[in-house]
Enzyme design. Structure first.
Site, PDB file in Angstrom:
ATOM      1  N   GLY A 184      -1.539   7.371   1.254  1.00 48.93           N
ATOM      2  CA  GLY A 184      -1.676   7.446   2.710  1.00 48.93           C
ATOM      3  C   GLY A 184      -0.366   7.257   3.462  1.00 48.93           C
ATOM      4  CE1 TYR A 236      -8.874  -0.940   9.488  1.00 46.66           C
ATOM      5  CE2 TYR A 236      -9.478   0.153  11.539  1.00 46.66           C
ATOM      6  CZ  TYR A 236      -8.577  -0.045  10.504  1.00 46.66           C
ATOM      7  OH  TYR A 236      -7.389   0.648  10.492  1.00 46.66           O
ATOM      8  CG  ASN A 265      -1.109   2.971  -3.948  1.00 48.35           C
ATOM      9  OD1 ASN A 265      -1.100   1.826  -3.506  1.00 48.35           O
ATOM     10  ND2 ASN A 265      -2.220   3.705  -3.991  1.00 48.35           N
ATOM     11  CB  SER A 303      -5.498   0.013  14.054  1.00 51.50           C
ATOM     12  OG  SER A 303      -6.400   1.042  14.370  1.00 51.50           O
ATOM     13  N   GLY A 337       1.380   4.626   3.919  1.00 48.91           N
ATOM     14  CA  GLY A 337       2.356   3.815   3.176  1.00 48.91           C
ATOM     15  C   GLY A 337       3.181   4.665   2.226  1.00 48.91           C
ATOM     16  N   GLY A 385       0.826  -1.207   0.000  1.00 50.53           N
ATOM     17  CA  GLY A 385       0.000   0.000   0.000  1.00 50.53           C
ATOM     18  C   GLY A 385       0.857   1.251   0.000  1.00 50.53           C
TER      19      GLY A 385
HETATM   20  N1  NAP Z   1      -5.084   6.613   9.191  1.00 51.59           N
HETATM   21  C1  NAP Z   1      -5.215   6.234  10.452  1.00 51.59           C
HETATM   22  O1  NAP Z   1      -5.574   7.018  11.337  1.00 51.59           O
HETATM   23  C2  NAP Z   1      -4.916   4.817  10.849  1.00 51.59           C
HETATM   24  C3  NAP Z   1      -5.094   4.472  12.197  1.00 51.59           C
HETATM   25  C4  NAP Z   1      -4.786   3.189  12.600  1.00 51.59           C
HETATM   26  C5  NAP Z   1      -4.270   2.278  11.696  1.00 51.59           C
HETATM   27  N2  NAP Z   1      -4.126   2.631  10.384  1.00 51.59           N
HETATM   28  C6  NAP Z   1      -3.576   1.632   9.464  1.00 51.59           C
HETATM   29  O2  NAP Z   1      -2.539   2.212   8.697  1.00 51.59           O
HETATM   30  C7  NAP Z   1      -2.495   1.618   7.408  1.00 51.59           C
HETATM   31  C8  NAP Z   1      -2.566   2.699   6.345  1.00 51.59           C
HETATM   32  O3  NAP Z   1      -3.741   3.470   6.553  1.00 51.59           O
HETATM   33  P1  NAP Z   1      -4.037   4.767   5.701  1.00 51.59           P
HETATM   34  O4  NAP Z   1      -4.796   5.682   6.577  1.00 51.59           O
HETATM   35  O5  NAP Z   1      -2.818   5.231   5.045  1.00 51.59           O
HETATM   36  O6  NAP Z   1      -5.062   4.188   4.614  1.00 51.59           O
HETATM   37  P2  NAP Z   1      -5.326   4.658   3.115  1.00 51.59           P
HETATM   38  O7  NAP Z   1      -4.939   6.060   2.900  1.00 51.59           O
HETATM   39  O8  NAP Z   1      -6.731   4.224   2.828  1.00 51.59           O
HETATM   40  O9  NAP Z   1      -4.331   3.743   2.265  1.00 51.59           O
HETATM   41  C9  NAP Z   1      -4.507   2.356   2.262  1.00 51.59           C
HETATM   42  C10 NAP Z   1      -3.526   1.730   1.303  1.00 51.59           C
HETATM   43  O10 NAP Z   1      -3.785   0.315   1.271  1.00 51.59           O
HETATM   44  C11 NAP Z   1      -3.962  -0.092  -0.077  1.00 51.59           C
HETATM   45  N3  NAP Z   1      -4.822  -1.270  -0.229  1.00 51.59           N
HETATM   46  C12 NAP Z   1      -6.111  -1.417   0.110  1.00 51.59           C
HETATM   47  N4  NAP Z   1      -6.547  -2.640  -0.261  1.00 51.59           N
HETATM   48  C13 NAP Z   1      -5.497  -3.272  -0.853  1.00 51.59           C
HETATM   49  C14 NAP Z   1      -5.305  -4.527  -1.449  1.00 51.59           C
HETATM   50  N5  NAP Z   1      -6.301  -5.406  -1.563  1.00 51.59           N
HETATM   51  N6  NAP Z   1      -4.090  -4.849  -1.937  1.00 51.59           N
HETATM   52  C15 NAP Z   1      -3.068  -3.962  -1.850  1.00 51.59           C
HETATM   53  N7  NAP Z   1      -3.186  -2.736  -1.316  1.00 51.59           N
HETATM   54  C16 NAP Z   1      -4.392  -2.401  -0.821  1.00 51.59           C
HETATM   55  C17 NAP Z   1      -4.579   1.128  -0.748  1.00 51.59           C
HETATM   56  O11 NAP Z   1      -4.482   1.002  -2.145  1.00 51.59           O
HETATM   57  P3  NAP Z   1      -5.483   1.792  -3.135  1.00 51.59           P
HETATM   58  O12 NAP Z   1      -4.918   3.183  -3.241  1.00 51.59           O
HETATM   59  O13 NAP Z   1      -5.432   1.012  -4.392  1.00 51.59           O
HETATM   60  O14 NAP Z   1      -6.838   1.785  -2.482  1.00 51.59           O
HETATM   61  C18 NAP Z   1      -3.707   2.212  -0.151  1.00 51.59           C
HETATM   62  O15 NAP Z   1      -2.460   2.249  -0.789  1.00 51.59           O
HETATM   63  C19 NAP Z   1      -3.665   0.639   7.363  1.00 51.59           C
HETATM   64  O16 NAP Z   1      -3.176  -0.640   7.668  1.00 51.59           O
HETATM   65  C20 NAP Z   1      -4.586   1.130   8.463  1.00 51.59           C
HETATM   66  O17 NAP Z   1      -5.361   0.073   8.991  1.00 51.59           O
HETATM   67  C21 NAP Z   1      -4.433   3.882   9.945  1.00 51.59           C
END
Ligand code: NAP
Length: 339
Positions: A32, A182, A30, A157, A34, A28
């Site tokens: 957020g 989730y 690409n 998380s 990641g 991931g």
């Molecule tokens: N943001 C927060 O406050 C928060 C809090 C706690 C934990 N987290 C964890 O942190 C991580 C990143 O979160 P984020 O906020 O950056 O989320 P995000 O912006 O939604 O980004 C999620 C990433 O995961 C990719 N993804 C989703 N489904 C996939 C699949 N089937 N195969 C490969 N890649 C896939 C997405 O790709 P696409 O662009 O193609 O959709 C995107 O690159 C996650 O594990 C989330 O659970 C986040």
């Protein structure tokens, strides 16, 4: 007089150590958090591979990183964690002879019903977040074992803190609630990361597994990286109050980046943001009480390997898990589990 070792400098999230010659994979990568993990790791001189299900988005992210990090060594591979049977061939396209770290970052969080399933018939969030990363670990095993001391960094998380697994209904077939499913998928990932480290240590492997979480990371607090992420002036203004307790995704990346690079970070530890575990620089946290439940973790391991159709040794571990873990050695005062 014996020469004294120079004191190690405190961790600086804006000046991580150089890592030329190392290879890192960020799932991931690409978008957020990641994306920012990849950008920050690319700044160390390492080769960074973005694992992404969308090549166009991955190319845009790679271009953005190249424009900000002169000489960045950045590539991408197609990786869809929801397609378990595709992961082996995705790994074959990595084109590295060893992998120094993988950041299991990609994640999907649905807000609303209905419950959705992958093509294999698994609940979407449990399959993508947990089973996908577990299966990916299996296929990465030879590359991780080929590195001197590889790290597997699992992004959990805070949402998992209040959840408990239902081992009889891991895929929420009976009472589906999107947020709970989730949170449980993230808890499953965190149990996996810790159980993996126990098993690695029991088998004498040099590979370690670390669990991190980003706190609360909002797009409105995240600097723009067009076209990957664009924040308008209005969004920035509206996000200001939230910035008192939460942070942007660039900062949400810090615990994972530290877990990849800092020699002080040890396997089996949990790292998250310093301020109320929601924002700030990374620190080692005490393991949450339910994360120290090794019986649950062991059962989850067996069921998950069966569901993902991978050998329970994952190509990395030879023996069953043993021992305790989670002690922190930094200034956080952590060590024993707490609730
Ligand atoms: N943001 C927060 O406050 C928060 C809090 C706690 C934990 N987290 C964890 O942190 C991580 C990143 O979160 P984020 O906020 O950056 O989320 P995000 O912006 O939604 O980004 C999620 C990433 O995961 C990719 N993804 C989703 N489904 C996939 C699949 N089937 N195969 C490969 N890649 C896939 C997405 O790709 P696409 O662009 O193609 O959709 C995107 O690159 C996650 O594990 C989330 O659970 C986040």
């Amino acid at each position: 007089m014996r020469p004294t070792a120079p004191p190690s400098r405190p961790w600086d999230v804006r000046r991580p150590p150089r890592a030329e010659g190392k290879n890192f994979l960020v799932t991931g990568g690409n978008a957020g958090i990641g994306y920012f993990v990849a950008e920050q790791l690319a700044g160390t001189g390492a080769t960074v591979v973005l694992g992404s299900r969308n090549p166009a988005k991955a190319e845009a992210a790679a271009d953005s990183i190249r424009s900000r990090v002169p000489g960045a060594r950045i590539r991408h591979i197609r990786l869809d964690l929801a397609e378990l049977t595709s992961l082996r061939s995705s790994v074959e396209t990595l084109e590295v002879d060893r992998l120094d770290a993988v950041v299991h970052n990609a994640g999907v969080a649905l807000d609303d019903p209905p419950r959705r399933e992958t093509r294999d018939g698994h609940e979407l969030m449990f399959a993508t977040n947990h089973l996908g990363h577990l299966a990916l670990t299996r296929w990465l095993a030879p590359l991780l074992s080929a590195a001197a001391a590889a790290r597997i960094v699992t992004v959990g998380s805070f949402a998992a803190k209040s959840e408990r697994l239902d081992l009889d209904d891991l895929q929420s077939t009976q009472d589906y609630q999107a947020k709970r499913t989730y949170g449980r998928s993230k808890l499953a990932q965190m149990h996996f990361g810790l159980e993996l480290d126990r098993r690695l240590r029991a088998s004498g492997s040099p590979v370690t597994s670390v669990v991190v979480h980003p706190g609360g990371a909002l797009d409105s607090l995240t600097p723009s990286r067009p076209p990957v992420h664009v924040r308008t002036a209005g969004e920035r203004l509206r996000g200001l109050p939230a910035g008192l307790v939460l942070q942007g995704k660039h900062a949400g990346a810090w615990p994972a980046v530290r877990a990849v690079l800092d020699p002080q970070v040890a396997g089996g530890q949990l790292w998250g943001p310093r301020v109320f575990a929601l924002r700030g620089t990374p620190r080692c946290e005490r393991l949450w009480t339910h994360l120290a439940d090794t019986a649950v973790a062991a059962q989850l391991w067996d069921v998950s390997c069966e569901l993902a159709d991978v050998d329970p040794r994952l190509g990395l571990v030879a023996r069953e898990a043993s021992g305790t873990q989670g002690a922190c050695s930094d200034d956080s005062g952590a060590g024993a589990p707490y609730s």
